[in-house]
Scaffold this active site. Structure first.
Site, mmCIF file in Angstrom:
data_model
loop_
_atom_site.group_PDB
_atom_site.id
_atom_site.type_symbol
_atom_site.label_atom_id
_atom_site.label_comp_id
_atom_site.label_asym_id
_atom_site.label_seq_id
_atom_site.Cartn_x
_atom_site.Cartn_y
_atom_site.Cartn_z
ATOM 1 N N ASP A 127 0.862 -1.184 0.000
ATOM 2 C CA ASP A 127 0.000 0.000 0.000
ATOM 3 C C ASP A 127 0.903 1.240 0.000
ATOM 4 O OD1 ASP A 127 -2.266 1.651 0.346
ATOM 5 O OD2 ASP A 127 -3.209 0.168 1.650
ATOM 6 N N ASP A 229 -2.714 4.543 -2.856
ATOM 7 C CA ASP A 229 -3.793 5.093 -2.037
ATOM 8 C C ASP A 229 -4.231 6.465 -2.541
ATOM 9 O OD1 ASP A 229 -5.270 5.047 0.655
ATOM 10 O OD2 ASP A 229 -4.188 6.944 0.775
ATOM 11 N N GLU A 283 -6.337 3.516 -6.123
ATOM 12 C CA GLU A 283 -7.646 3.626 -5.494
ATOM 13 C C GLU A 283 -8.412 4.747 -6.178
ATOM 14 O OE1 GLU A 283 -9.511 4.273 -1.056
ATOM 15 O OE2 GLU A 283 -7.859 5.504 -1.736
ATOM 16 N N HIS A 350 -11.274 -2.041 3.966
ATOM 17 C CA HIS A 350 -11.112 -1.443 5.299
ATOM 18 C C HIS A 350 -11.817 -0.106 5.449
ATOM 19 C CE1 HIS A 350 -8.325 0.446 2.636
ATOM 20 N NE2 HIS A 350 -8.088 1.375 3.531
ATOM 21 N N ASP A 351 -12.427 0.394 4.385
ATOM 22 C CA ASP A 351 -13.085 1.704 4.448
ATOM 23 C C ASP A 351 -14.606 1.608 4.484
ATOM 24 O OD1 ASP A 351 -10.709 3.129 4.438
ATOM 25 O OD2 ASP A 351 -10.615 3.178 2.246
#
Ligand code: GLC
Ligand code: CA
Length: 581
Positions: A127, A229, A283, A350-351
């Site tokens: 990431d 990200d 992302e 995870h969001d």
């Protein structure tokens, strides 16, 4: 004659030998890539497994569970950030991109983890959080120290003598504004996320060079891929024009895909990706199909795969979603990428809140079949599927009633914002309870020991109290568990390229309970049938499908009746190999 045909029964034949033959025949015209055929398992390291009793998951915990990860049949692991960080946003605020936060372990641990994955033929995806850094990064400390510091131009500054900066929206700030005044140099700096996450100034070539060096540092260590990200936000118009009325309704259009993004990606591709056997995904994918194509089509030499939010965004309120919209979004994105480009397939990360709570039915009665259905869908679509840790068990949302129980900065700051705006706080908390990111971050449920076997200490975030009913140990022993169904699905996908590359065609388009589609690769044809409701569903298949073999079914009942009629149990999901049409 193939000796399989001589030796095996019809059933074994379709399961084993003929799969192989079909794949051999089919692959010639496909642009095969390992990252297209991969199955991603996303690990939130804080929540996976704690080995030293401090209540926080660590790299040694992931090492301890390598055999488990391998047993899932996944082929890629994307791990959320584990770098040096003050942890304001749980690691998405990096203060040293080459250092590992001691809470997670050491570089030796990382090396061991990477080697352990590679021994098992599993790739590792890093990431990379470079739209912004932490405000504790050396770069930022120097940048803010004086207006003429060499690092000043690593971030976006607006000198106060120019007046108020044009409004920019912050996703996390309690005031809503992305400009933060810093009295030290009498200037504002820009932060699209929290104030502790200042945006790096990509327009500065020095910043870009630093980022590529960091990426090469990790690629030289052997990481196989990069997840960038919030990357759609990196390029900004640094004249900071005032946005026209209506920008709020079209946030992504105004804030993402800035003027230079493609130049930056081409440069990154040249400097980093092209030099290694790595893949890349960013992302966000802008606001249109064209934006997404421009990021990932092979002839662009930018990224490898798009990660868009249209599907997860279907659930953004307490009202849930309509199956018709769900079908439409998946079908439209598939068709837009049928000829060119490649997309990610995911419904959780995870969001967002948990897969089965958000898109399925998490009641004790239906959560097993409902999660199996969602996993059937994810692992039978064209695109690279991503499974978030715990969703292979059907882990559910947690019930957190009071804001003091939340950990996530986004939850806390949005609470402050709602309070200052005089919002209905009862409703706000109800929404937060259902939608908050903390739902998806509770510790992994390994067994029914205290704290679900995650830690011997006090977990950093509460363990969901349903762990005695939902945990790995129990599901290992149950052939019909969500876990074992997930393993069957990964095996099915891995052994049948039709599920990776085959054409997708929706059938029964207007059915409001059933989502059904075919996947076709030359002579190899699969039909996916799923009842998204808690009631039985009946439908007539459009033309005579000759069922050759049921490949997977989350009920022991076959749904096929006379005259092409199918009757599906609540949340029944199956894949059949068929002939005809
Ligand atoms: C991305 C991450 C999210 C993080 C944000 C800021 O959206 O997925 O977890 O909070 O970027 O880095
Ligand atoms: Ca630990």
């Amino acid at each position: 004659m193939n000796k399989c045909i001589l030796l095996l029964s019809w059933v074994l034949l379709t399961l084993g030998c003929s799969d192989h033959t079909r794949q051999q025949n089919d692959t010639a015209q496909i642009d095969r890539k390992w990252w297209k055929e991969g199955i991603v398992y996303q690990i939130y390291p804080r929540s996976f497994k704690d080995t030293n009793g401090d209540g926080v998951g660590d790299l040694r915990g992931v090492i301890e569970k390598l055999d488990y990860i391998e047993s899932l049949g996944v082929t890629m692991v994307w791990m959320n950030p584990f770098f040096q960080s003050p942890m304001v946003d749980n690691g998405y605020d990096v203060s040293d991109y080459r250092g590992i936060l001691p809470e997670f372990g050491t570089m030796e641990d990382f090396n061991e983890l990477l080697a352990g994955l590679h021994e098992r033929n599993i790739k590792f995806v890093l990431d990379v959080v470079v739209n912004h850094s932490s405000n504790q990064h050396e770069w930022f400390k120097k940048s803010r120290s004086s207006r003429d510091n060499p690092y000043r131009d690593y971030y976006h500054w607006w000198p106060a003598e120019k007046g108020d900066p044009p409004y920019r929206y912050s996703l996390f700030d309690p005031t809503g504004s992305a400009w933060k005044y810093d009295s030290l140099t009498d200037a504002y700096y820009l932060h699209y996320f929290a104030a502790e996450q200042p945006d790096l100034k990509w327009e500065n070539p020095e910043v870009r060079r630093e980022v590529y060096d960091i990426m090469k540092f990790w690629a030289d260590k052997g990481v196989d891929g990069f997840r960038l990200d919030a990357f759609q936000f990196v390029s900004k118009d640094t004249t900071y024009p005032v946005f026209p009325e209506g920008w709020v309704d079209d946030f992504i259009k105004y804030y993402s895909m800035g003027p230079q993004i493609h130049d930056y990606l081409k440069e990154m591709n040249r400097e980093v990706f092209s030099k290694y056997e790595v893949f890349s995904v960013s992302e966000g994918a802008g606001s249109t199909f064209q934006d997404a194509h421009d990021l990932v089509d092979a002839d662009r030499n930018e990224l490898h795969m798009a990660y868009h939010f249209k599907t997860v965004d279907l659930v953004n309120s307490l009202d849930g979603y309509e199956l018709s919209e769900f079908k439409q979004v998946f079908s439209e994105w598939d068709s837009a990428f049928a000829e060119k480009g490649w997309i990610s397939i995911f419904l959780s990360n995870h969001d967002v809140s948990r897969l089965v709570s958000r898109f399925g039915n998490d009641s004790p009665e239906f959560r097993t079949v409902s999660t199996q259905l969602l996993n059937t869908h994810l692992l039978s679509m064209r695109g690279t599927p991503y499974t978030y840790y715990g969703d292979e068990l059907g882990m559910t949302n947690i019930d957190l009633d009071d804001i003091s129980e939340y950990n996530d900065i986004a939850a806390k700051n949005s609470y402050q914002k709602a309070l200052s705006e005089g919002q209905d706080m009862g409703l706000f908390m109800e929404r937060l309870n259902f939608l908050s990111r903390d739902n998806g971050r509770t510790p992994m449920q390994w067994d029914n020991a205290e704290n679900a076997g995650f830690t011997t200490g006090k977990p950093w975030l509460p363990v969901n109290e349903n762990y005695p009913e939902i945990n790995v140990a129990d599901q290992e022993n149950d052939p019909n568990s969500v876990l074992n169904h997930f393993r069957k699905m990964t095996r099915l996908r891995t052994n049948n390229l039709v599920l990776v590359y085959g054409d997708y065609d929706m059938i029964l388009d207007d059915d409001d309970q059933i989502y059904a589609y075919t996947r076709t690769l030359n002579e190899d044809k699969m039909l996916i049938l799923m009842n998204f409701s808690d009631q039985k569903a009946q439908a007539k298949l459009p033309e005579a499908f000759e069922v050759e073999q049921i490949m997977i079914n989350n009920y022991s009942i076959a749904p096929f009746k006379k005259d092409s009629t199918v009757v599906l149990e609540p949340y029944q999901a199956l894949i059949v190999r068929f002939d005809g049409r």
